[in-house]
Design an enzyme around this catalytic site. Sequence first.
Site, PDB file in Angstrom:
ATOM      1  N   HIS A   1       6.342   7.379  10.859  1.00 24.07           N
ATOM      2  CA  HIS A   1       5.842   7.135   9.516  1.00 24.07           C
ATOM      3  C   HIS A   1       5.295   8.487   9.070  1.00 24.07           C
ATOM      4  CE1 HIS A   1       4.185   5.444   6.045  1.00 24.07           C
ATOM      5  NE2 HIS A   1       3.240   4.679   6.530  1.00 24.07           N
TER       6      HIS A   1
ATOM      7  N   ARG B   1       0.824  -1.203   0.000  1.00 22.15           N
ATOM      8  CA  ARG B   1       0.000   0.000   0.000  1.00 22.15           C
ATOM      9  C   ARG B   1       0.867   1.267   0.000  1.00 22.15           C
ATOM     10  NH1 ARG B   1      -5.010  -0.155   2.151  1.00 22.15           N
ATOM     11  NH2 ARG B   1      -4.377  -2.231   2.834  1.00 22.15           N
ATOM     12  N   THR B   2       1.763   1.354   0.948  1.00 18.86           N
ATOM     13  CA  THR B   2       2.625   2.535   1.039  1.00 18.86           C
ATOM     14  C   THR B   2       3.544   2.635  -0.174  1.00 18.86           C
ATOM     15  OG1 THR B   2       2.583   2.429   3.451  1.00 18.86           O
ATOM     16  CG2 THR B   2       4.364   3.680   2.469  1.00 18.86           C
TER      17      THR B   2
ATOM     18  N   LYS C   1      25.000 -12.233   3.898  1.00 18.46           N
ATOM     19  CA  LYS C   1      25.906 -11.327   3.213  1.00 18.46           C
ATOM     20  C   LYS C   1      26.507 -10.303   4.167  1.00 18.46           C
ATOM     21  CE  LYS C   1      24.507 -12.009  -1.504  1.00 18.46           C
ATOM     22  NZ  LYS C   1      24.127 -11.399  -2.794  1.00 18.46           N
TER      23      LYS C   1
ATOM     24  N   ARG D   1      11.457   1.896   3.835  1.00 20.85           N
ATOM     25  CA  ARG D   1      10.700   1.301   4.936  1.00 20.85           C
ATOM     26  C   ARG D   1      11.614   0.317   5.631  1.00 20.85           C
ATOM     27  NH1 ARG D   1       5.307   1.708   6.017  1.00 20.85           N
ATOM     28  NH2 ARG D   1       4.364  -0.217   6.671  1.00 20.85           N
TER      29      ARG D   1
END
Lengths: 319, 319, 319
Positions: B131, B52-53, B82, B103
């Site tokens: 956010h 969504r974001t 890694k 994010r």
Amino acid sequence: MYHVLSAHQFDRQQLDELFKTAEIMEFNARKGGLNLLGGKIMAALFFEPSTRTRFSFESAMMRLGGTVISTENAAQFSSAIKGETLEDSIRVISSYADVIVMRHNEVGAAMRAAKVATVPVINAGDGAGEHPTQSLLDLYTIQKELGRVDGLKVAMVGDLTYGRTVHSLAYLLAKYQGVKLYFVAPESCPIPEKVKAFLDEKGVEYFEETDLEKVAEIVDVLYMTRIQKERFPTQSDYERAAGVYKIDPPLLDRMKSNSIILHPLPRAGEIAPEVDDDPRAAYFRQAKNGVYIRMALLAYCLEEGMVSRDTTALESLLK
Amino acid sequence: MYHVLSAHQFDRQQLDELFKTAEIMEFNARKGGLNLLGGKIMAALFFEPSTRTRFSFESAMMRLGGTVISTENAAQFSSAIKGETLEDSIRVISSYADVIVMRHNEVGAAMRAAKVATVPVINAGDGAGEHPTQSLLDLYTIQKELGRVDGLKVAMVGDLTYGRTVHSLAYLLAKYQGVKLYFVAPESCPIPEKVKAFLDEKGVEYFEETDLEKVAEIVDVLYMTRIQKERFPTQSDYERAAGVYKIDPPLLDRMKSNSIILHPLPRAGEIAPEVDDDPRAAYFRQAKNGVYIRMALLAYCLEEGMVSRDTTALESLLK
Amino acid sequence: MYHVLSAHQFDRQQLDELFKTAEIMEFNARKGGLNLLGGKIMAALFFEPSTRTRFSFESAMMRLGGTVISTENAAQFSSAIKGETLEDSIRVISSYADVIVMRHNEVGAAMRAAKVATVPVINAGDGAGEHPTQSLLDLYTIQKELGRVDGLKVAMVGDLTYGRTVHSLAYLLAKYQGVKLYFVAPESCPIPEKVKAFLDEKGVEYFEETDLEKVAEIVDVLYMTRIQKERFPTQSDYERAAGVYKIDPPLLDRMKSNSIILHPLPRAGEIAPEVDDDPRAAYFRQAKNGVYIRMALLAYCLEEGMVSRDTTALESLLK
């Protein structure tokens, strides 16, 4: 059809041309990009994830005005359940895109793809095989940073047995005059015999060393690589190999003032973060150069330029 | 460098400007988009999936004429295997893109990224941290729907302990005059002390309530949030909290005719679908506003506008 | 709102128009694409992965100058944890995109999406339901390869019970004059009664056959499908069904010189690779036609053309 399958396919003159084109690409990218490939579609077909390489190619395509269709989950195309061959997948994707950038886990997959593709294929790494765009950007960085490649002393450090970027770079450097190579590896992962045989055949001087400090004092390029945990049978085997060689400020002090440190990235602990601010730490500039080299290669592939080769010719060349 | 890390970084005047810009963006988007960021590349770097974001940001970038490179699987960049640091990943991606939307699951990750990035970083959520684009679009929706923010009565309902959007919105509302806040939460997830301390310091009036019906009658904005199952130790704990507050037609009847219902979405059962057709149900319009706010922020970041701050200044501002 | 939900929604005249548009699309795509949908955004919303179909749609959108936001992981939108309904997801994505291409694992999902979407929805497969763009491209390939559909003899071979592309294609062929259908299936997966009932009602001649060699000699189109391992209870059940019908050079020799072989792909072993170079092997051209059909459909959806239907009308049409 025009494919980029192997670092071997480029001769010295083509490398010079490629690097000149990459410089022009950088110039244009900084000025806001080009629309050279407007309307063209690149398929990023990754049978195993490598976001770094994928992003670099996608960025290159977009800087040229092109667009991208992309998956890091291509394995489902030819999954056990659906049972499709790589060849069928490539034939279908040839209908969707103007160029295919493929990452695969099997040696030779890029050649197999090129044989059936009706659009150019760029090898973005095929298992333990090749990763030609990486070694081209490595070489380009050396030339750009130091102004030349001929006559340089280049050390390669770390896992030299499994590091395909090291092998490909060694092959490319053999195309230049008077290059000297220094292989510095833990006992458990030496440079393979076949690489040495190749260098012998080409008359390239090389040395197997164990003392990184001594080597660091004399080389122009220190090409550092990661010891890959997944290559070692046990954790302690890994740790024994991983801890041996490290670039830190004391080692940096021994290096020549006009030398550079390269690394294909990601790094684990083999270069201390304190080294990053030194002007000789060229590894982030190296990553950036990857975009320009890939822009140049994409332009060649889609503009029917230098890299054109039929696969039969390529195959015999790469034997 | 120009980063969007926290809702705190904007003062009242900047918020006014941002909202004006968002309106202009909406106007242009409806007319077919802009080419303001033609040739620019946004990297959507999601260490945990949030389609969504991600879609909202990508849509915003494309409405501005830019292009996107994108992953919801960024964790492999700095995976255990890694072993790459977030800092290294960001430095490399700075070479591929003109702005990074990130994010991450760890508090403070956005600030760490901004410190090493050579391009602007926009925080698209960092764990239990912030956010900011969500709370900015919440606030923008209030202003757009009701014509003002000063003097409004705003209820926040649901999980007020863990709901970071609620906290950020409360902080933003504190920048306005005469706002009154009503916190309505199940016993198990009250508004935290630190939020109340902040409001006390800023002189904002607030009330902790348990009776949603009573509150619904007086507020201008009912900001509903989801009770997040994953926050609760057992299923029955969750169910006890989740069932307490719900907006349904009877509750809607108690609300003022010129009030609005907001929700950051996704919703579980806390707003009945029968409410959707009421003009006061503003949550889908709110989602749409997210695109315009993000267009405005992307334009600021890439056009060197209002949001410019060095990270040291930002860091002390956010202390 | 203008949706593509079912192959049923098109009448004969609309199919003719669609195919004419697809031809124009091909012409333009070969000349470097169009900018018909410049500034438009397509959301590729895949609740289950299907890279092939996704790539085909994305390529189509880009050939029209549009851009794409994309996920193969849409299930998290309405995941058990977050608990969002499909309807809510679609409402939100309607704010981000100008057209939604959706793949879902549940029958009827596309219709549910269309009912709440504020932008056009294209069904890219809903479970055992429909996959209209596949059957449209199948039909288009027949018409393009053979110059007509009326009066053709078409064999459908393989898993006829579960193969939704076969059912949809049969329904579409019933709109043409004098078509004869030959169903050739292993005993365990015959053509369903409801398809036969439909054909009876429409007065379409059909035959259930078991001898592929005999059928191959007389048909104009041999539509081959994969026996899907996942449909069978045991490995041996699967193998019994999978080995029965296969196109190989001896069978090819029996076919008419102006016939064609189609396959929705991926294939497993049901068409031998030796067949690929025969001009009658049309399955890779068929894949390519998918891009042109999808370009035509995207243009219709976004240009408010032929496919316009309100969902109530569509629903009663599809009953």
